[in-house]
Scaffold this motif. Structure first.
Motif: not given
Ligand code: NAD
Ligand code: MG
Length: 393
Positions: A231-239, A312-321
């Motif tokens: 998300c950070w490197l490529f200026h995008t969002q989890t979706k 952990c996949l879901r937990i990390a995605r939600e943290a970013m959001e």
């Protein structure tokens, strides 16, 4: 001739970096090598590569290294502590900094390298996960170059248009397909997961890596951290990021475009390929990697990740959001939980539980300054230990 500092030179990425550099002594000069505690390996590396500086984080180890090198590599200046790491990451004479320290310990020197306008070869994904916007702003404001070494992000970088800094949607990118091996427990019966040992977790099917990232691969928190990193490197969002399990680890990631094109980067699973790409970009150099033989591979599989098996996949995605310092809290809780698991003080399946409890109990804040990030990181570490002690009681 490009002059390089390797932060974390004794680790898996550090050793692979030296292996690539050794093939191109005409192009790269090692300026500084650093290690946490592995005195013998750092000493051996100093004798072979003759850097100008060597840093050991621990003061006593630094003194012992100095003694060790007195006769065999007397021109190496030995430094110690985080100050030493910062100094070699920001030396005026250094062009490239390989950020290959594991975990939050790499944040300060990696950020320092960005502030000093270096080419930052980023393996230390935790640094970017923790400091996200601050890190990207520091890179931009100081005209640093940020090249991803994580194999997936390196693959995505190779499949992207040359300049994507203004946003990838405008360039016709629909989606990033982030591949994952699924780790050693991809098919382990769910009821057996809680009894998995550190040795089993570190026996990765395709990659030889440090122990922390190996456990992260087994929980798939590694992929969760990589979603945040992307998300950070490529200026995008989890979706816009789809995780795809691909057990052969031959396709290192893909980028889908609006016209239906899907570009991928393939290669044998060997970190020397992304390292060589980061070193030589925009050119290519020999990395010493075995050629990919498609007939040998014969088949490539793709599987949708199961978030019940890999919470952990879901937990990390939600943290970013959620944003702010949430990803720093996630990262800190994960580091503590993984460390306790590696010391057999926590069950494998409790890693995700501890992280979720910490995320519920530690208030996140705006990640506007390094102080905010470091203080929430510390609060998360304290809370993780309290949670783990509670589980043991
Ligand atoms: P490793 O454990 O093999 O090596 C870690 C290095 O960091 C060592 O040189 C160690 O001395 C140093 N270090 C550890 N703690 C430190 C501290 N507190 N202060 C200063 N130095 C410290 O780890 P690795 O597998 O090489 O991974 C390094 C980084 O690269 C991690 O962030 C990991 O996620 C990332 N990465 C690794 C791979 C891989 O294939 N190994 C792939 C992609 C990304
Ligand atoms: Mg990776």
């Amino acid at each position: 001739m490009k002059r390089i500092t390797i932060l974390g030179s004794t680790g898996s990425i550090g050793v692979n970096t030296l292996s690539v550099i050794s093939r191109h002594a005409d192009k790269y000069k090692v300026m500084a090598l650093t290690a946490n505690t592995n005195l013998d390996k750092l000493s051996e590396q100093c004798i072979k590569h003759k850097p100008e500086f060597a840093v050991m984080v621990d003061d006593d180890s630094a003194l012992r290294l100095e003694q060790d090198l007195k006769n065999r590599a007397p021109d190496v200046t030995v430094l110690s502590g985080v100050d030493g790491l910062l100094k070699v990451a920001t030396l005026f004479d250094v062009d490239y900094v390989m950020a290959a320290i594991v975990g939050a310990a790499g944040l300060l020197p990696t950020l320092g390298a960005a502030k000093a306008g270096k080419r930052v070869l980023l393996a230390n994904k935790e640094a970017l996960v923790m400091s996200g916007q601050l890190f990207m702003d520091t890179v931009r404001e100081n005209n640093a170059e940020l090249l991803p070494i994580d194999s997936e992000h390196n693959a995505i970088f190779q499949c992207m248009p040359v300049d994507f800094s203004t946003g990838i949607e405008k360039l016709g990118v629909k989606k990033i397909l982030l591949t994952a091996s699924g780790g050693p427990f991809r098919t382990t019966p769910l009821e057996q997961l809680s009894s998995m040992t550190p040795e089993q977790a570190c026996a990765h099917p395709n990659w030889v890596m440090g122990r922390k990232i190996s456990v992260d691969s087994a929980t798939m928190m590694n992929k969760g951290l990589e979603v945040i990193e992307a998300c950070w490197l490529f200026h995008t969002q989890t979706k816009c990021i789809q995780v795809v399990i691909h057990p052969q680890s031959v396709i290192h990631s893909l980028v889908e475009y609006t016209d239906g094109s899907v570009l991928a980067q393939l290669g044998n699973p060997d970190m020397r390929t992304p390292i060589a790409y980061g070193l030589a970009w925009p050119n290519r150099i020999d990395a010493g990697v075995e050629r990919l033989d498609l007939f040998d591979i014969a088949q490539l599989d793709f599987i949708r990740p199961d978030e019940q098996r890999f919470p952990c996949l879901r937990i990390a995605r939600e943290a970013m959001e959620q944003g702010g310092t949430t990803s720093a809290i996630l990262n800190a809780a994960n580091e503590v939980a993984v460390n306790q698991f590696l010391h057999k003080r926590l069950r494998f399946t409790d890693i995700a539980r501890v992280i979720e409890t910490v995320l519920e109990n530690v208030m996140y804040s705006e990640a506007t300054s390094l102080d905010d990030i470091l203080s929430d990181d510390q609060a998360a570490r304290d809370e993780a230990l309290t949670t783990i002690n509670g589980l043991a009681a």
